[in-house]
Motif scaffolding. Sequence first.
Motif, PDB file in Angstrom:
ATOM      1  N   ARG A 290       0.851  -1.194   0.000  1.00 57.67           N
ATOM      2  CA  ARG A 290       0.000   0.000   0.000  1.00 57.67           C
ATOM      3  C   ARG A 290       0.880   1.235   0.000  1.00 57.67           C
ATOM      4  O   ARG A 290       1.765   1.371   0.854  1.00 57.67           O
TER       5      ARG A 290
ATOM      6  N   GLU B 157       1.083   4.074   1.226  1.00 54.55           N
ATOM      7  CA  GLU B 157       0.565   4.910   2.315  1.00 54.55           C
ATOM      8  C   GLU B 157       1.244   6.277   2.271  1.00 54.55           C
ATOM      9  O   GLU B 157       2.456   6.365   2.042  1.00 54.55           O
TER      10      GLU B 157
ATOM     11  N   ARG C  56       2.806   0.728  10.491  1.00 54.84           N
ATOM     12  CA  ARG C  56       2.252   1.106   9.191  1.00 54.84           C
ATOM     13  C   ARG C  56       3.318   0.948   8.120  1.00 54.84           C
ATOM     14  O   ARG C  56       4.184   1.797   7.969  1.00 54.84           O
TER      15      ARG C  56
HETATM   16 MG    MG Z   1      -5.558   1.990   5.423  1.00 50.88          MG
END
Ligand code: MG
Length: 407
Positions: free
Chosen positions: A141, A143, A152
């Motif tokens: 992802r 991010e 994360r």
């Molecule tokens: Mg998310």
Amino acid sequence: MRLSKSFVKTLRSAPKDEIAKNGVLLSRAGYIHKEIAGVYDYLPLGLRVIENIKGIIREELNALGCEEVSMTALQNPEPWEKTGRFSDAEVDIWFKTEVASGGTLGLAPTHEEPMIEMLKSYVSSYKDLPLYVYQFQTKFRNELRAKSGIMRGREFLMKDLYSFHTTEEDLDAFYAEAEKAYARIFDRLGLGDSTYETFASGGIFAKFSHEYQTLLDVGEDTIYYNADKSLVFNKEVFNDEVLAEFGAKKEDFTEAKAAEVGNIFKLKFKYTEPLGLKYTDDSNETKTVYMGCYGIGVSRVMGVIAEKFADDKGLVWPEAVAPFKYYLVGIGSEGVLKAEELYKGRENEILFDDRDARPGEKFADAELLGIPYRVVVSDKTLAEGKAEVVSRATGETKMVDLNTLFV
Ligand code: MG
Ligand code: ATP
């Protein structure tokens, strides 16, 4: 595992751009190695923690009758185009890549579409259902911010389970079983007391989805819980209208920071309809399959545990996820010989600090690494036929008879 033989060394400082406590401690203790923001390597000790977390999840899911697979990271855009999710306007975190012979592939941020597409080869009749299929797989992802260490990642490990049913009642019943399994999983991971099943927005079909939120000062989410924690809401759904449905008032709730460690959803036909996952029922009518999805952020869980239990000396692992149960140190000539003897046959339980280093250095690393029990055998303890055992979590020190040491 012998520390003298490992390529990994503890470090005095973390990468300079690493600001999150979990990233700092896990880097310094040699569990992970940072490549770039949000992209980490898992080193021998870190990998063992990941495998322990996976092991707990796997046991609980297999007990529900779930089947484990491993799907690809590279994604054919076609099924994603059918659900509208290949568009960057719809899903803004895709990593996409050009293929040499022409065309674009994506790197999977999640796996609903390929899972459904795969099952179309195997599901045709009501006799083929229900099905519960899961995997531990790397997700990608893009991010915007990746400053929370392994909590994360731009590349991270998720457990994703998908369930498929002929009726809504069957989906509801399995969902309830999954909720119970999640409670057992977070209990076993040492997060039971601080992880709450939280009402979250549910999209078009179901009123609510559920998030599993672990209380954490540096968590990115905000939750609201009542006195006995039987009602917990995330920020999205914490409003007067929703509260009225539960007969509750805003004043009854406490605000707290939390990290989302899991998420479960009744998707119903959201993706099975556009992708055409159908079955024929017992009167030969064609119907669309009901679907649910159930995620756990495996690498985020590791980061949350690291972050949550650490103290000023380093990591503190709950026994169930610790890479090893014991950190063994021998001091003095007799102590070193005895330690070698104790280590034999227990290579999977003991992290043996057999390095040529001062005891003080070994003790400091034992604390940084957060192994549950530090076991020291020295000429002095041996004179009594004992070893000194110190609990990392409580600091409690015991002299334990050598014969009963590792029982
Ligand atoms: Mg998310
Ligand atoms: P978030 O709101 O934190 O971005 P999400 O709602 O996007 O999470 P899901 O798509 O439901 O997350 O993914 C399932 C689980 O995967 C989440 O509950 C979380 O534990 C984990 N997860 C999501 N994004 C990341 C990430 N970038 N790095 C590590 N774990 C993640």
